[in-house]
Scaffold this motif. Sequence first.
Motif, PDB file in Angstrom:
ATOM      1  N   LEU A 347       0.850  -1.186   0.000  1.00  0.00           N
ATOM      2  CA  LEU A 347       0.000   0.000   0.000  1.00  0.00           C
ATOM      3  C   LEU A 347       0.887   1.239   0.000  1.00  0.00           C
ATOM      4  O   LEU A 347       1.741   1.393   0.866  1.00  0.00           O
ATOM      5  CB  LEU A 347      -0.923   0.003   1.231  1.00  0.00           C
ATOM      6  CG  LEU A 347      -1.796   1.256   1.408  1.00  0.00           C
ATOM      7  CD1 LEU A 347      -2.790   1.412   0.271  1.00  0.00           C
ATOM      8  CD2 LEU A 347      -2.543   1.204   2.747  1.00  0.00           C
ATOM      9  N   VAL A 348       0.703   2.102  -0.968  1.00  0.00           N
ATOM     10  CA  VAL A 348       1.472   3.347  -1.036  1.00  0.00           C
ATOM     11  C   VAL A 348       0.483   4.489  -0.793  1.00  0.00           C
ATOM     12  O   VAL A 348      -0.328   4.808  -1.648  1.00  0.00           O
ATOM     13  CB  VAL A 348       2.140   3.519  -2.415  1.00  0.00           C
ATOM     14  CG1 VAL A 348       2.962   4.802  -2.452  1.00  0.00           C
ATOM     15  CG2 VAL A 348       2.984   2.308  -2.764  1.00  0.00           C
ATOM     16  N   GLY A 349       0.531   5.062   0.406  1.00  0.00           N
ATOM     17  CA  GLY A 349      -0.397   6.146   0.731  1.00  0.00           C
ATOM     18  C   GLY A 349      -1.331   5.730   1.858  1.00  0.00           C
ATOM     19  O   GLY A 349      -1.201   4.633   2.415  1.00  0.00           O
ATOM     20  N   PRO A 350      -2.278   6.611   2.209  1.00  0.00           N
ATOM     21  CA  PRO A 350      -3.161   6.352   3.347  1.00  0.00           C
ATOM     22  C   PRO A 350      -4.166   5.237   3.078  1.00  0.00           C
ATOM     23  O   PRO A 350      -4.533   4.993   1.918  1.00  0.00           O
ATOM     24  CB  PRO A 350      -3.895   7.684   3.535  1.00  0.00           C
ATOM     25  CG  PRO A 350      -3.792   8.369   2.210  1.00  0.00           C
ATOM     26  CD  PRO A 350      -2.527   7.925   1.587  1.00  0.00           C
ATOM     27  N   ASP A 351      -4.598   4.559   4.132  1.00  0.00           N
ATOM     28  CA  ASP A 351      -5.649   3.541   4.019  1.00  0.00           C
ATOM     29  C   ASP A 351      -7.015   4.228   4.122  1.00  0.00           C
ATOM     30  O   ASP A 351      -7.096   5.422   4.413  1.00  0.00           O
ATOM     31  CB  ASP A 351      -5.483   2.472   5.110  1.00  0.00           C
ATOM     32  CG  ASP A 351      -6.070   1.132   4.666  1.00  0.00           C
ATOM     33  OD1 ASP A 351      -6.981   1.131   3.817  1.00  0.00           O
ATOM     34  OD2 ASP A 351      -5.620   0.079   5.183  1.00  0.00           O
ATOM     35  N   PHE A 352      -8.088   3.474   3.923  1.00  0.00           N
ATOM     36  CA  PHE A 352      -9.431   4.074   3.865  1.00  0.00           C
ATOM     37  C   PHE A 352      -9.804   4.802   5.160  1.00  0.00           C
ATOM     38  O   PHE A 352     -10.582   5.744   5.138  1.00  0.00           O
ATOM     39  CB  PHE A 352     -10.503   3.019   3.546  1.00  0.00           C
ATOM     40  CG  PHE A 352     -10.258   2.262   2.264  1.00  0.00           C
ATOM     41  CD1 PHE A 352      -9.399   2.765   1.282  1.00  0.00           C
ATOM     42  CD2 PHE A 352     -10.889   1.043   2.020  1.00  0.00           C
ATOM     43  CE1 PHE A 352      -9.167   2.066   0.100  1.00  0.00           C
ATOM     44  CE2 PHE A 352     -10.672   0.347   0.842  1.00  0.00           C
ATOM     45  CZ  PHE A 352      -9.811   0.849  -0.112  1.00  0.00           C
ATOM     46  N   ASP A 353      -9.277   4.326   6.301  1.00  0.00           N
ATOM     47  CA  ASP A 353      -9.676   4.953   7.568  1.00  0.00           C
ATOM     48  C   ASP A 353      -8.975   6.296   7.790  1.00  0.00           C
ATOM     49  O   ASP A 353      -9.270   7.002   8.747  1.00  0.00           O
ATOM     50  CB  ASP A 353      -9.442   4.004   8.757  1.00  0.00           C
ATOM     51  CG  ASP A 353      -8.041   3.442   8.769  1.00  0.00           C
ATOM     52  OD1 ASP A 353      -7.242   3.796   7.861  1.00  0.00           O
ATOM     53  OD2 ASP A 353      -7.722   2.641   9.667  1.00  0.00           O
ATOM     54  N   GLN A 354      -8.051   6.630   6.893  1.00  0.00           N
ATOM     55  CA  GLN A 354      -7.406   7.940   7.021  1.00  0.00           C
ATOM     56  C   GLN A 354      -7.974   8.936   6.000  1.00  0.00           C
ATOM     57  O   GLN A 354      -7.388   9.979   5.754  1.00  0.00           O
ATOM     58  CB  GLN A 354      -5.891   7.799   6.831  1.00  0.00           C
ATOM     59  CG  GLN A 354      -5.246   7.056   8.001  1.00  0.00           C
ATOM     60  CD  GLN A 354      -3.939   6.419   7.573  1.00  0.00           C
ATOM     61  OE1 GLN A 354      -3.913   5.334   6.992  1.00  0.00           O
ATOM     62  NE2 GLN A 354      -2.843   7.108   7.837  1.00  0.00           N
TER      63      GLN A 354
END
Length: 709
Positions: A347-354
């Motif tokens: 994962l490159v970048g924020p996850d859905f909760d962010q």
Amino acid sequence: MTLFDRVFGGNDAVYGLTEAAIDGAIAQYGADQAVAFPNTAYSLPCYYAVTGTKVTNLGELKEALGVVKTLMTREKRLNDAFMSGVATALCAEFIEVLKYINGAEPYSEPCYGHLADAIIRELGVPLVTGDIPGVAVILGSAPSKEEAVELVKSYQAQGILVTLVGGVIDQCVEAGLKMGNAVRIVPLGKDVTAVIHVVSVALRAALIFGNVTPGDAGALMKYTFERVPAFVNAFKPLDDVVVACGAGAIALGFPVVTNETENIFRVPKSLIVQEDVSKFNATSLEARDIKIKITKIDIPVSFASAFEGEIIRRGDMQVEFDGSRKDCFELVCTKDASEVEDHKFTLVGPDFDQMEVGSKQQIAYIVDVAGKNMQSDFEPVFERKFHSYINCIEGVMHTGQRDMIRIRISKNTFDAGFRAKDLAEVLYANIKNEFDAVVDKCAITIVTDAEECTKLRHELAVPAYDRRDERLTSLTDESVPVYYSCIMCQAFSPSHVCVVTPERLGLCGAVSWLDAKATHQLDPQGPCQVITKERVIDENLGRYEDVDEAVAKLSQGALEHVTLYSIMEDPMTSCGCFECICGIEPFSNGVIIANREYAGMTPLGMTFPDLASMTGGGVQTPGFMGHGKHFISSKKFMKAEGGIERIVWMPKDLKEQVAERLNETAKELYGIDNFCDMVGDETIATDPETLLEFLTEKGHPALGMDPMM
Ligand code: SF4
Ligand code: NI
Ligand code: NI
């Protein structure tokens, strides 16, 4: 009381009601009043399928009731019981059609009542591929609403199309279950007679796909028994009318599973008592020999084909990825085996909760695959599947493709714990499952970082799409060494064969030459076989000895000759799941095209269902032909008769969908600018005279061409 008494008694009761209803309607409207179900070419489809007679008005309906009476023999033999069951079903159809008299709309949310021919055609491909492995008919009220919902959801999770009749509908409504054709739960109606609307689907399938001759009741029942994987779940208490309907279902080959224990007689594989409602699912699948292909995926929400059509409204969404506003894309990349670590997720970048609730974001997913038999030609084939994979996630919606995708994730699904790694898991599991013959290793990278998405979109994805598009335009019927057959639809249309070429995709619109090639590679004994093209007979017609031989073999001798480019001479057959149908329009020397979604009238005086009823079932009908939407702008579209210059009319919607490519082809072939402006649509004309005036005014080229007939 014997089972015979119950069936005969139920049949007599319904017959009495039907007679009274018809007499009442005649007294009110007169015998000449027209009757038919809406959006079907078959008037009263069940009666038509069984007898071959199309009822048009109330007087004929009354006569038809006399015919039904002849089925109601009262010997205590199994066949008499079955025929009384069929008679009960036909009476139910008569009662239901009277509800539609005078343009009435008797059903309202959530109930559907009669289902249009178009819905049946849409079911064709998923039924064939096993995406819809069966059709459940649930009748009556479950012991509790919890049990009702549990049963319905168990079928839904297997992709089975669930139809509901009677009290179970209110139970599901009360429990707040999301229903509708899009999630494969179709409440028909609350009266028991509404069950006819699913029987009507089964019988029309026989007419549409199976080329069963209306009136050939034997062939009809053989077809439904062998090819329509339906079954009935009936909750106690069963009254005699339900028992009589059940006899009708069994006559069609659909087993009935019930929790009724009193006054019921078990018939192995046909009438089955199962007192435990939680076992209805397993018992039914076993009785109907339905095998479920499950893709077991470790994610916090359901994954099933039943969720494919689910819509996520703005208010229900946690987050949205929107390729029209942000840099998004989906891409499959073929790599060397040494470059791919199987099942790796990055994962490159924020996850859905962010991400802010309700916000628009960017996302890119790159699926790296490696395998000895992998070819870069398969990349777009896999990629096109992403739409369906992601849509099958409960509470996730996906539209578009390439860098024009849009994905919505619902709040409920997010709250259940769904995150980026779950999205990756769905892609991984499906790719490995479906393409195991060519994919040995698969790794997924999801990018949500804005800068990275922008960079990768322009540096990686767009160049890859451009390369592929170049390859696609270089793929012509002349440039490839072989064509492919597709016989997937033989499950329903036993003699139908599609010949798939680069410039002519399968008529369902779902199988391009590349798809067929990949299918063949994945399953060499499967539905897509190589057809050589070495022995040309007539280049212009697209007639080949090799193609004829292949078609003859694959249709088990039903077809001898097929041309690729003619609608008049040995045209390709149609199974029934075509996206479009074209037919000759004699006044203008042209053809009109109607797409399945179009509900209105065409200048031929026929609607899409009318046109379609003339051309399905795997038979050749010169002058009419089913085809895919993409074929409309192909240089090979009815090339033998002059090509796309013959197109004189299309529904506006369809015209807009194909305009860009069709205009390009017209420019290239004939030097015509903006060809689509010369083509009529329903806002211009739905009758031949007005159409002709319009075409004359526009100087449409078809008017100056040789007559087609
Ligand atoms: Fe059916 Fe033809 Fe499509 Fe194959 S290509 S699925 S046979 S319509
Ligand atoms: Ni979904
Ligand atoms: Ni088909």
